[in-house]
Design a protein around this motif. Sequence first.
Motif, mmCIF file in Angstrom:
data_model
loop_
_atom_site.group_PDB
_atom_site.id
_atom_site.type_symbol
_atom_site.label_atom_id
_atom_site.label_comp_id
_atom_site.label_asym_id
_atom_site.label_seq_id
_atom_site.Cartn_x
_atom_site.Cartn_y
_atom_site.Cartn_z
ATOM 1 N N GLU A 1 0.870 -1.186 0.000
ATOM 2 C CA GLU A 1 0.000 0.000 0.000
ATOM 3 C C GLU A 1 0.906 1.235 0.000
ATOM 4 O O GLU A 1 2.077 1.139 0.359
ATOM 5 N N PRO A 2 0.392 2.402 -0.401
ATOM 6 C CA PRO A 2 1.223 3.606 -0.392
ATOM 7 C C PRO A 2 1.826 3.849 1.000
ATOM 8 O O PRO A 2 1.180 3.596 2.010
ATOM 9 N N SER A 3 3.049 4.321 1.022
ATOM 10 C CA SER A 3 3.798 4.508 2.270
ATOM 11 C C SER A 3 3.016 5.325 3.294
ATOM 12 O O SER A 3 2.498 6.395 2.996
ATOM 13 N N GLY A 4 2.936 4.792 4.515
ATOM 14 C CA GLY A 4 2.288 5.493 5.610
ATOM 15 C C GLY A 4 0.786 5.362 5.666
ATOM 16 O O GLY A 4 0.148 5.954 6.540
ATOM 17 N N THR A 5 0.180 4.575 4.778
ATOM 18 C CA THR A 5 -1.285 4.501 4.751
ATOM 19 C C THR A 5 -1.849 3.270 5.459
ATOM 20 O O THR A 5 -3.063 3.160 5.618
ATOM 21 N N ALA A 6 -0.997 2.343 5.902
ATOM 22 C CA ALA A 6 -1.526 1.120 6.508
ATOM 23 C C ALA A 6 -0.840 0.792 7.837
ATOM 24 O O ALA A 6 -1.489 0.713 8.874
ATOM 25 N N GLY A 7 0.462 0.560 7.814
ATOM 26 C CA GLY A 7 1.178 0.150 9.021
ATOM 27 C C GLY A 7 1.136 1.187 10.125
ATOM 28 O O GLY A 7 0.866 0.865 11.290
ATOM 29 N N LYS A 8 1.394 2.456 9.784
ATOM 30 C CA LYS A 8 1.377 3.515 10.797
ATOM 31 C C LYS A 8 -0.004 3.691 11.435
ATOM 32 O O LYS A 8 -0.103 3.831 12.648
ATOM 33 N N PRO A 9 -1.086 3.689 10.648
ATOM 34 C CA PRO A 9 -2.412 3.789 11.284
ATOM 35 C C PRO A 9 -2.737 2.586 12.184
ATOM 36 O O PRO A 9 -3.407 2.750 13.204
ATOM 37 N N GLY B 1 -8.512 7.524 2.650
ATOM 38 C CA GLY B 1 -9.420 6.388 2.795
ATOM 39 C C GLY B 1 -8.704 5.147 3.306
ATOM 40 O O GLY B 1 -9.237 4.402 4.131
ATOM 41 N N LEU B 2 -7.470 4.932 2.809
ATOM 42 C CA LEU B 2 -6.692 3.778 3.275
ATOM 43 C C LEU B 2 -6.316 3.930 4.746
ATOM 44 O O LEU B 2 -6.400 2.977 5.521
ATOM 45 N N ILE B 3 -5.904 5.133 5.134
ATOM 46 C CA ILE B 3 -5.545 5.391 6.535
ATOM 47 C C ILE B 3 -6.740 5.106 7.439
ATOM 48 O O ILE B 3 -6.619 4.424 8.459
ATOM 49 N N ARG B 4 -7.915 5.624 7.046
ATOM 50 C CA ARG B 4 -9.122 5.396 7.853
ATOM 51 C C ARG B 4 -9.518 3.920 7.846
ATOM 52 O O ARG B 4 -9.927 3.375 8.880
ATOM 53 N N ALA B 5 -9.370 3.253 6.717
ATOM 54 C CA ALA B 5 -9.770 1.847 6.619
ATOM 55 C C ALA B 5 -8.868 0.946 7.463
ATOM 56 O O ALA B 5 -9.355 0.130 8.260
ATOM 57 N N LEU C 1 -10.712 2.366 -5.688
ATOM 58 C CA LEU C 1 -9.556 2.981 -5.024
ATOM 59 C C LEU C 1 -10.043 3.865 -3.879
ATOM 60 O O LEU C 1 -11.004 4.617 -4.032
ATOM 61 N N LEU C 2 -9.374 3.774 -2.740
ATOM 62 C CA LEU C 2 -9.802 4.516 -1.556
ATOM 63 C C LEU C 2 -9.037 5.817 -1.366
ATOM 64 O O LEU C 2 -9.465 6.669 -0.602
ATOM 65 N N GLY C 3 -7.898 5.974 -2.025
ATOM 66 C CA GLY C 3 -7.069 7.152 -1.817
ATOM 67 C C GLY C 3 -6.321 7.039 -0.496
ATOM 68 O O GLY C 3 -6.626 6.194 0.342
ATOM 69 N N SER C 4 -5.341 7.911 -0.302
ATOM 70 C CA SER C 4 -4.516 7.839 0.914
ATOM 71 C C SER C 4 -5.336 7.994 2.181
ATOM 72 O O SER C 4 -5.195 7.211 3.127
#
Length: 194
Positions: free
Chosen positions: A64-72, A102-106, A97-100
Amino acid sequence: MFTLQRIETSAQEIRKSRFVAIAGSIDDEQAAKAFLAAHSEPAANHNCWAWRIGQTYRFNDDGEPSGTAGKPILAAIDGQSLDRVVVVVTRWFGGVLLGSGGLIRAYGGTAALCLRAAEKVERVETHRATVACDFADLALIKARLTARGIAIASESFTDTGAMLVIDFRKDAAEATLTLVSDLSRGRAIVSLDT
């Protein structure tokens, strides 16, 4: 700080993508790696994760784009004052596509949903000590220690008395050592295990 009582799972669907979070308690980095290997889904598009053990932490976005999954996911762990916890959030892409944001929130939201549902237990740091005491002091020391919730891990006898191995809260160390000294009138020898 708290940790999890048992493994917890939560799932949600966000704009046709399915997200499943699995969280568990771990003792060390090897346990975290074993948990991730056991609970990652090879057929899924992404297996993003984070874990924290004290001041040590790791996270991974797994494509996933950097910082959008592991950090959240790590933020969800920290947001609930958890320690010695690992969370893996698996995503099956649904075509939208959820966008950055959206991915952070998801990812963060799915991890937080899972962690909120989990049964938590307080993590208490403990010390272990060995108490060498005379037979004359043994009964009183054992009674007072157990009355204060101090666990006697083992007991062995010598020619003149006993050796007790005790476990107690780190924040009660000074009070525990003083108690043993007072009860035995300074005769008991206490040595902290390192």
